[in-house]
Design a protein around this motif. Structure first.
Motif, PDB file in Angstrom:
ATOM      1  N   THR A  95       0.844  -1.197   0.000  1.00 53.39           N
ATOM      2  CA  THR A  95       0.000   0.000   0.000  1.00 53.39           C
ATOM      3  C   THR A  95       0.878   1.246   0.000  1.00 53.39           C
ATOM      4  OG1 THR A  95      -1.761  -1.145   1.192  1.00 53.39           O
ATOM      5  CG2 THR A  95      -1.749   1.259   1.299  1.00 53.39           C
ATOM      6  N   ASP A  96       0.689   2.132  -0.958  1.00 52.48           N
ATOM      7  CA  ASP A  96       1.487   3.348  -1.142  1.00 52.48           C
ATOM      8  C   ASP A  96       2.902   3.052  -1.639  1.00 52.48           C
ATOM      9  OD1 ASP A  96      -0.764   4.596  -0.195  1.00 52.48           O
ATOM     10  OD2 ASP A  96       0.171   5.363   1.639  1.00 52.48           O
ATOM     11  N   THR A  97       3.444   1.929  -1.229  1.00 58.25           N
ATOM     12  CA  THR A  97       4.772   1.497  -1.634  1.00 58.25           C
ATOM     13  C   THR A  97       4.754  -0.022  -1.745  1.00 58.25           C
ATOM     14  OG1 THR A  97       7.145   1.661  -1.139  1.00 58.25           O
ATOM     15  CG2 THR A  97       5.640   1.377   0.738  1.00 58.25           C
ATOM     16  N   ASP A  98       5.898  -0.636  -2.028  1.00 52.80           N
ATOM     17  CA  ASP A  98       5.960  -2.084  -2.226  1.00 52.80           C
ATOM     18  C   ASP A  98       7.241  -2.600  -1.586  1.00 52.80           C
ATOM     19  OD1 ASP A  98       5.686  -4.693  -3.129  1.00 52.80           O
ATOM     20  OD2 ASP A  98       5.990  -4.229  -5.243  1.00 52.80           O
ATOM     21  N   VAL A  99       7.233  -2.739  -0.249  1.00 52.98           N
ATOM     22  CA  VAL A  99       8.454  -3.094   0.471  1.00 52.98           C
ATOM     23  C   VAL A  99       8.200  -4.167   1.519  1.00 52.98           C
ATOM     24  CG1 VAL A  99       9.461  -0.798   0.166  1.00 52.98           C
ATOM     25  CG2 VAL A  99       8.180  -1.298   2.246  1.00 52.98           C
ATOM     26  N   THR A 100       9.226  -4.993   1.693  1.00 50.70           N
ATOM     27  CA  THR A 100       9.326  -5.866   2.862  1.00 50.70           C
ATOM     28  C   THR A 100      10.704  -5.647   3.460  1.00 50.70           C
ATOM     29  OG1 THR A 100       7.833  -7.580   2.009  1.00 50.70           O
ATOM     30  CG2 THR A 100       9.388  -8.233   3.724  1.00 50.70           C
ATOM     31  N   ILE A 101      10.759  -5.495   4.782  1.00 50.63           N
ATOM     32  CA  ILE A 101      12.030  -5.351   5.490  1.00 50.63           C
ATOM     33  C   ILE A 101      12.120  -6.485   6.509  1.00 50.63           C
ATOM     34  CG2 ILE A 101      13.421  -3.890   6.998  1.00 50.63           C
ATOM     35  CD1 ILE A 101      11.967  -1.486   5.740  1.00 50.63           C
ATOM     36  N   TYR A 102      13.163  -7.296   6.358  1.00 49.02           N
ATOM     37  CA  TYR A 102      13.412  -8.417   7.262  1.00 49.02           C
ATOM     38  C   TYR A 102      14.498  -8.056   8.275  1.00 49.02           C
ATOM     39  CZ  TYR A 102      11.038 -11.642   4.004  1.00 49.02           C
ATOM     40  OH  TYR A 102      10.123 -12.293   3.204  1.00 49.02           O
ATOM     41  N   ARG A 103      14.375  -8.582   9.490  1.00 49.31           N
ATOM     42  CA  ARG A 103      15.455  -8.523  10.475  1.00 49.31           C
ATOM     43  C   ARG A 103      16.187  -9.852  10.457  1.00 49.31           C
ATOM     44  NH1 ARG A 103      13.368  -7.961  16.329  1.00 49.31           N
ATOM     45  NH2 ARG A 103      13.218 -10.221  16.148  1.00 49.31           N
TER      46      ARG A 103
END
Length: 278
Positions: free
Chosen positions: A117-125
């Motif tokens: 939504t609004d962007t297309d990101v996944t950030i993993y730790r």
């Protein structure tokens, strides 16, 4: 979207030619030379590309983060309006050196943030730190710029999945980019030389003058259709729709650093954080 997995096209060539600096006018300051952009710090996923990233204020002892697309999330595409935080994960990433050789396997323990939504990101730790990666493999993370990118900037899109580097420029910005049920805001449009394909999803888009990440590669119009999956359309402030067959896009990342502490803890309520919230 640049499909997360493609079973062919194994014979791609690396497009890594540098940009020739403009000739300076008399008495003008010389233009800064472009930095070397290679595969160091990028990662390969099972079906996508990505990179080990830090923010300007991240500490070396913080857990290392991996950036890819929201549509690369292993549990499936987030729905329009959905924001995922703190989800357990054991996903693995192949860490690449400057030559594109896998030197290690990194493992996630959490999906810190994911949305389409609004962007297309996944950030993993991950389960390791920047300092530990540097000590073991002499590889540093890529820094995410906290500044909005500029039209005309020379960029490279670095795919860890295909071990391919695309070179082009930022052609401009799209008020709204629509694809299927998803809408992205202020997207980056490439010039035609960045003809990214499936598997390049999640690749870092790197400003060649700074070496910093300014966007994350995510989609392109494949068939000339209007606003369908794999055929995003541009919508301007007046609602006018434009279709650019064969043109590819990325989502800006400058707004992400404000949403993390120096210890890489997600802080969606922080002042200046504009990422969508659950």
């Amino acid at each position: 979207m640049n499909k997360p997995l493609l079973a062919a096209l194994s014979g791609l060539a690396i497009a890594g030619a540098g940009v020739v600096p403009a000739v300076a006018a008399p008495q003008a300051a010389p233009k800064a030379a472009a930095v070397t952009v290679d595969f160091a710090g990028t990662v390969s996923l099972s079906n996508c590309s990505g990179s080990v990233i830090r923010f300007p204020n991240s500490t070396d002892t913080s857990p290392a983060l991996v950036l890819t697309n929201g549509h690369c999330l292993e549990t499936g595409f987030p729905a329009a309006g959905q924001v995922i935080t703190g989800q357990s994960s054991t996903r693995t990433f192949g860490l690449l050196n400057s030559a594109g050789t896998k030197v290690a396997t990194l493992r996630a323990n959490q999906v810190v943030y994911s949305t389409m939504t609004d962007t297309d990101v996944t950030i993993y730790r991950t389960t390791t730190t920047y300092a530990a990666i540097k000590s073991a493999y002499n590889i540093s993370p890529l820094t995410v710029s906290a500044t909005h990118p500029t039209a005309g900037t020379a960029i490279k899109v670095v795919s860890g999945y295909w071990k391919t580097i695309y070179s082009c420029n930022i052609d401009g910005f799209v008020y709204r980019l629509k694809e299927g049920s998803w809408t992205w805001k202020d997207s980056v449009r490439y010039t035609s030389a960045c003809n990214t394909i499936g598997g390049t999803s999640g690749s870092p888009v790197i400003d060649t003058s700074t070496g910093q990440v300014v966007a994350v590669n995510n989609t392109g119009n494949e068939d000339g259709e209007t606003c369908t999956v794999d055929n995003p359309c541009e919508v301007d402030e007046n609602g006018t729709v434009t279709v650019r067959e064969g043109i590819n896009y990325a989502e800006e990342t400058y707004n992400i650093p404000a949403c993390f502490t120096s210890a890489n803890v997600l802080a969606l309520s922080a002042s200046g954080c504009t990422l969508p919230k659950p």
